[in-house]
Design a protein around this motif. Structure first.
Motif, PDB file in Angstrom:
ATOM      1  N   TYR A 118       0.830  -1.210   0.000  1.00 37.98           N
ATOM      2  CA  TYR A 118       0.000   0.000   0.000  1.00 37.98           C
ATOM      3  C   TYR A 118       0.862   1.257   0.000  1.00 37.98           C
ATOM      4  O   TYR A 118       0.623   2.199  -0.772  1.00 37.98           O
ATOM      5  CB  TYR A 118      -0.907  -0.025   1.227  1.00 37.98           C
ATOM      6  CG  TYR A 118      -1.557   1.290   1.582  1.00 37.98           C
ATOM      7  CD1 TYR A 118      -2.747   1.690   0.989  1.00 37.98           C
ATOM      8  CD2 TYR A 118      -0.977   2.130   2.546  1.00 37.98           C
ATOM      9  CE1 TYR A 118      -3.353   2.894   1.335  1.00 37.98           C
ATOM     10  CE2 TYR A 118      -1.569   3.330   2.890  1.00 37.98           C
ATOM     11  CZ  TYR A 118      -2.757   3.715   2.286  1.00 37.98           C
ATOM     12  OH  TYR A 118      -3.347   4.907   2.629  1.00 37.98           O
ATOM     13  N   LEU A 119       1.878   1.286   0.849  1.00 42.20           N
ATOM     14  CA  LEU A 119       2.730   2.470   0.957  1.00 42.20           C
ATOM     15  C   LEU A 119       3.469   2.757  -0.340  1.00 42.20           C
ATOM     16  O   LEU A 119       3.638   3.915  -0.730  1.00 42.20           O
ATOM     17  CB  LEU A 119       3.731   2.296   2.104  1.00 42.20           C
ATOM     18  CG  LEU A 119       3.135   2.252   3.511  1.00 42.20           C
ATOM     19  CD1 LEU A 119       4.212   1.932   4.537  1.00 42.20           C
ATOM     20  CD2 LEU A 119       2.447   3.563   3.868  1.00 42.20           C
ATOM     21  N   LYS A 120       3.893   1.711  -1.035  1.00 45.97           N
ATOM     22  CA  LYS A 120       4.610   1.894  -2.296  1.00 45.97           C
ATOM     23  C   LYS A 120       3.664   2.301  -3.423  1.00 45.97           C
ATOM     24  O   LYS A 120       3.939   3.251  -4.161  1.00 45.97           O
ATOM     25  CB  LYS A 120       5.341   0.603  -2.667  1.00 45.97           C
ATOM     26  CG  LYS A 120       6.546   0.302  -1.793  1.00 45.97           C
ATOM     27  CD  LYS A 120       7.214  -1.001  -2.198  1.00 45.97           C
ATOM     28  CE  LYS A 120       8.403  -1.302  -1.286  1.00 45.97           C
ATOM     29  NZ  LYS A 120       9.048  -2.599  -1.625  1.00 45.97           N
ATOM     30  N   LYS A 121       2.570   1.577  -3.569  1.00 44.56           N
ATOM     31  CA  LYS A 121       1.667   1.815  -4.698  1.00 44.56           C
ATOM     32  C   LYS A 121       0.808   3.061  -4.502  1.00 44.56           C
ATOM     33  O   LYS A 121       0.595   3.840  -5.433  1.00 44.56           O
ATOM     34  CB  LYS A 121       0.771   0.598  -4.921  1.00 44.56           C
ATOM     35  CG  LYS A 121       1.525  -0.645  -5.389  1.00 44.56           C
ATOM     36  CD  LYS A 121       0.583  -1.819  -5.579  1.00 44.56           C
ATOM     37  CE  LYS A 121       1.344  -3.069  -6.023  1.00 44.56           C
ATOM     38  NZ  LYS A 121       0.422  -4.239  -6.178  1.00 44.56           N
ATOM     39  N   GLN A 122       0.292   3.260  -3.298  1.00 43.61           N
ATOM     40  CA  GLN A 122      -0.658   4.347  -3.074  1.00 43.61           C
ATOM     41  C   GLN A 122       0.032   5.678  -2.779  1.00 43.61           C
ATOM     42  O   GLN A 122      -0.428   6.734  -3.200  1.00 43.61           O
ATOM     43  CB  GLN A 122      -1.597   3.980  -1.920  1.00 43.61           C
ATOM     44  CG  GLN A 122      -2.802   4.891  -1.778  1.00 43.61           C
ATOM     45  CD  GLN A 122      -3.769   4.767  -2.951  1.00 43.61           C
ATOM     46  OE1 GLN A 122      -3.850   3.723  -3.594  1.00 43.61           O
ATOM     47  NE2 GLN A 122      -4.489   5.837  -3.232  1.00 43.61           N
ATOM     48  N   ILE A 123       1.141   5.619  -2.045  1.00 46.87           N
ATOM     49  CA  ILE A 123       1.783   6.858  -1.610  1.00 46.87           C
ATOM     50  C   ILE A 123       3.078   7.124  -2.369  1.00 46.87           C
ATOM     51  O   ILE A 123       3.489   8.270  -2.538  1.00 46.87           O
ATOM     52  CB  ILE A 123       2.026   6.826  -0.086  1.00 46.87           C
ATOM     53  CG1 ILE A 123       0.680   6.634   0.647  1.00 46.87           C
ATOM     54  CG2 ILE A 123       2.712   8.097   0.392  1.00 46.87           C
ATOM     55  CD1 ILE A 123       0.787   6.571   2.145  1.00 46.87           C
ATOM     56  N   GLY A 124       3.732   6.079  -2.836  1.00 47.57           N
ATOM     57  CA  GLY A 124       4.932   6.266  -3.638  1.00 47.57           C
ATOM     58  C   GLY A 124       6.225   6.353  -2.859  1.00 47.57           C
ATOM     59  O   GLY A 124       7.192   6.968  -3.322  1.00 47.57           O
ATOM     60  N   VAL A 125       6.263   5.728  -1.662  1.00 52.77           N
ATOM     61  CA  VAL A 125       7.527   5.703  -0.921  1.00 52.77           C
ATOM     62  C   VAL A 125       8.519   4.786  -1.642  1.00 52.77           C
ATOM     63  O   VAL A 125       8.128   3.868  -2.364  1.00 52.77           O
ATOM     64  CB  VAL A 125       7.315   5.215   0.527  1.00 52.77           C
ATOM     65  CG1 VAL A 125       6.350   6.125   1.258  1.00 52.77           C
ATOM     66  CG2 VAL A 125       6.816   3.778   0.562  1.00 52.77           C
ATOM     67  N   SER A 126       9.806   5.044  -1.447  1.00 52.17           N
ATOM     68  CA  SER A 126      10.814   4.244  -2.152  1.00 52.17           C
ATOM     69  C   SER A 126      11.873   3.648  -1.242  1.00 52.17           C
ATOM     70  O   SER A 126      12.623   2.771  -1.662  1.00 52.17           O
ATOM     71  CB  SER A 126      11.498   5.114  -3.216  1.00 52.17           C
ATOM     72  OG  SER A 126      12.021   6.300  -2.626  1.00 52.17           O
ATOM     73  N   ASN A 127      11.930   4.106   0.007  1.00 52.88           N
ATOM     74  CA  ASN A 127      12.979   3.626   0.922  1.00 52.88           C
ATOM     75  C   ASN A 127      12.398   3.246   2.281  1.00 52.88           C
ATOM     76  O   ASN A 127      12.988   3.528   3.323  1.00 52.88           O
ATOM     77  CB  ASN A 127      14.054   4.702   1.102  1.00 52.88           C
ATOM     78  CG  ASN A 127      14.753   5.041  -0.190  1.00 52.88           C
ATOM     79  OD1 ASN A 127      15.437   4.204  -0.770  1.00 52.88           O
ATOM     80  ND2 ASN A 127      14.576   6.264  -0.659  1.00 52.88           N
ATOM     81  N   THR A 128      11.243   2.618   2.256  1.00 52.83           N
ATOM     82  CA  THR A 128      10.530   2.285   3.491  1.00 52.83           C
ATOM     83  C   THR A 128      10.145   0.818   3.527  1.00 52.83           C
ATOM     84  O   THR A 128       9.697   0.273   2.522  1.00 52.83           O
ATOM     85  CB  THR A 128       9.255   3.151   3.622  1.00 52.83           C
ATOM     86  OG1 THR A 128       9.629   4.519   3.783  1.00 52.83           O
ATOM     87  CG2 THR A 128       8.413   2.724   4.811  1.00 52.83           C
ATOM     88  N   HIS A 129      10.308   0.201   4.690  1.00 53.94           N
ATOM     89  CA  HIS A 129       9.779  -1.145   4.934  1.00 53.94           C
ATOM     90  C   HIS A 129       9.394  -1.232   6.401  1.00 53.94           C
ATOM     91  O   HIS A 129      10.221  -1.031   7.293  1.00 53.94           O
ATOM     92  CB  HIS A 129      10.804  -2.233   4.607  1.00 53.94           C
ATOM     93  CG  HIS A 129      10.242  -3.618   4.801  1.00 53.94           C
ATOM     94  ND1 HIS A 129      10.258  -4.270   6.026  1.00 53.94           N
ATOM     95  CD2 HIS A 129       9.614  -4.451   3.929  1.00 53.94           C
ATOM     96  CE1 HIS A 129       9.681  -5.448   5.894  1.00 53.94           C
ATOM     97  NE2 HIS A 129       9.273  -5.574   4.639  1.00 53.94           N
ATOM     98  N   PHE A 130       8.104  -1.501   6.651  1.00 48.64           N
ATOM     99  CA  PHE A 130       7.605  -1.608   8.015  1.00 48.64           C
ATOM    100  C   PHE A 130       7.230  -3.056   8.319  1.00 48.64           C
ATOM    101  O   PHE A 130       6.494  -3.685   7.561  1.00 48.64           O
ATOM    102  CB  PHE A 130       6.378  -0.711   8.215  1.00 48.64           C
ATOM    103  CG  PHE A 130       6.696   0.762   8.194  1.00 48.64           C
ATOM    104  CD1 PHE A 130       7.914   1.235   8.651  1.00 48.64           C
ATOM    105  CD2 PHE A 130       5.762   1.681   7.737  1.00 48.64           C
ATOM    106  CE1 PHE A 130       8.209   2.592   8.644  1.00 48.64           C
ATOM    107  CE2 PHE A 130       6.043   3.037   7.728  1.00 48.64           C
ATOM    108  CZ  PHE A 130       7.264   3.502   8.183  1.00 48.64           C
ATOM    109  N   SER A 131       7.735  -3.585   9.437  1.00 50.60           N
ATOM    110  CA  SER A 131       7.447  -4.964   9.821  1.00 50.60           C
ATOM    111  C   SER A 131       6.401  -5.054  10.930  1.00 50.60           C
ATOM    112  O   SER A 131       5.990  -6.147  11.315  1.00 50.60           O
ATOM    113  CB  SER A 131       8.732  -5.664  10.277  1.00 50.60           C
ATOM    114  OG  SER A 131       9.328  -4.954  11.357  1.00 50.60           O
ATOM    115  N   ASN A 132       5.963  -3.906  11.446  1.00 49.89           N
ATOM    116  CA  ASN A 132       4.923  -3.897  12.477  1.00 49.89           C
ATOM    117  C   ASN A 132       4.140  -2.592  12.374  1.00 49.89           C
ATOM    118  O   ASN A 132       4.570  -1.659  11.684  1.00 49.89           O
ATOM    119  CB  ASN A 132       5.527  -4.092  13.869  1.00 49.89           C
ATOM    120  CG  ASN A 132       6.470  -2.959  14.258  1.00 49.89           C
ATOM    121  OD1 ASN A 132       6.069  -1.803  14.367  1.00 49.89           O
ATOM    122  ND2 ASN A 132       7.756  -3.286  14.455  1.00 49.89           N
ATOM    123  N   PRO A 133       2.999  -2.489  13.065  1.00 49.64           N
ATOM    124  CA  PRO A 133       2.159  -1.289  12.928  1.00 49.64           C
ATOM    125  C   PRO A 133       2.468  -0.175  13.913  1.00 49.64           C
ATOM    126  O   PRO A 133       1.873   0.901  13.834  1.00 49.64           O
ATOM    127  CB  PRO A 133       0.756  -1.844  13.195  1.00 49.64           C
ATOM    128  CG  PRO A 133       0.986  -2.939  14.188  1.00 49.64           C
ATOM    129  CD  PRO A 133       2.305  -3.560  13.819  1.00 49.64           C
TER     130      PRO A 133
END
Length: 352
Positions: free
Chosen positions: A113-128
């Motif tokens: 969601y973060l990549k496709k909807q918002i366009g982040v390129s250097n983010t990875h979240f493993s928890n909320p």
């Protein structure tokens, strides 16, 4: 600008233009600023009126909590409030489990969601919630993008700017107060509209802040400061810099730029960020408009469209296209000549 935070970004909340960056694309640990992303993900992918049954796993989440009880039923909307305002880690886990079933499935869907909807390129979240993990990281610039995107949603914006809220939990009835000292007023600054704090040992102090004046709206992200006083001072410097040097303005559709005999213009009127002392415009031969400071630092890039040139004159041998009035006048002239000829013949006969 002398900042103590290891990384920071100041962004125009409206245009997304980066007005200042210090290690803005460096890999950092966000701590509870993660919850900004979790909140907008939940708002856009869940039903705010859903009644969420709190799990054993959520209740036993470490860190800051809103003291949920196993089996307690809370609306998704209320959980998002508890997560953003009081930074409830237990509420964040309950949200993730409700949306996607478990944390692993949540993480996969969340990152897509973060990549496709918002366009982040250097983010990875493993928890909320932002608890430390080697594979839980982002950048100051990505966090600013996420915050700007979330601010477009009224529900998020209202919660993000909430200073206090009555919390009527099963075992904890209290009033929640934002942890953000500038939003709460403990660190005075005019125009603060929202904020989120964060801290884990590995990330140190992290802070997201939004503010506005009459000319523009700003998003400030500061990461990894040793002390709270440092990160708030850094944020004040960032906001001062933005308000004192920039404004949000409009580039009208009729505005044209010519380069190498090619003319370009915006497809529609667009919002841009400009230095208060005046912008320098540079247009590439591909039609990219670079909005720059007087020192030629680029703060925004806008893709323009090429203006179609007038059609060339027809070459020799090709019939020219007449307008309707020309054709009508020609026809009328022909009729008049023919009529005159007929009258002349009649007159000539009579004389014989």
């Amino acid at each position: 600008m002398q900042l103590r935070s290891e990384a920071a970004v100041l962004m125009d909340s409206t245009t997304g233009a980066v007005l200042y960056s210090k290690n803005g694309n460096e890999k950092m640990y966000p701590a509870s600023l993660t919850k900004i992303a979790t909140a907008i993900y939940a708002i856009e992918n869940g039903n705010l009126e859903d009644r969420v049954v709190i799990s054993h796993n959520a209740v036993n989440t470490e860190g800051t909590r809103v003291y949920l009880e196993e089996g307690e039923v809370v609306t998704l909307h209320h959980l998002i409030q508890g997560m953003l305002i009081n930074s409830g880690n237990d509420a964040a886990v309950a949200i993730a489990e409700h949306i996607d079933g478990d944390i692993e499935k949540f993480s996969k869907s969340f990152n897509e969601y973060l990549k496709k909807q918002i366009g982040v390129s250097n983010t990875h979240f493993s928890n909320p919630n932002g608890l430390y993990g080697e594979d839980h990281y982002t950048t100051a610039e990505d966090l600013a993008k996420i915050t700007n995107y979330a601010l477009k949603n009224k529900v998020f914006k209202d919660i993000f700017g909430t200073k206090e809220l009555v919390w009527d939990g099963l075992s904890w009835d209290t009033t929640l107060f934002t942890h953000h000292q500038m939003l709460k007023g403990e660190v005075p600054y005019s125009g603060i509209t929202g904020g989120k704090t964060g801290f884990v040992n590995e990330s140190k102090q992290t802070l997201a802040t939004t503010a506005e004046n009459g000319n523009m709206k700003l998003t400030a992200i500061a990461l990894k400061a040793d002390y709270k006083r440092d990160i708030y001072n850094d944020t004040k410097q960032l906001l001062d810099f933005g308000f004192q040097h920039f404004k949000t303005s409009y580039l009208p559709k009729a505005k044209t730029f010519t380069v190498n005999d090619k003319t370009f213009q915006p497809e529609k009127s667009i919002v841009i960020s400009e230095p208060l002392e005046g912008a320098v415009y540079e247009v590439t031969k591909q039609g990219e408009l670079k909005v720059q400071t007087q020192n030629q630092d680029t703060i925004q890039v806008v893709q323009l469209k090429r203006v179609k040139e007038r059609e060339e004159e027809p070459v020799s041998g090709e019939p020219e296209t007449e307008d309707p009035f020309t054709r009508m006048n020609s026809l009328f002239g022909t009729i008049v000549v023919m009529a005159a000829g007929a009258v002349y013949k009649v007159t000539k006969r009579k004389r014989k």
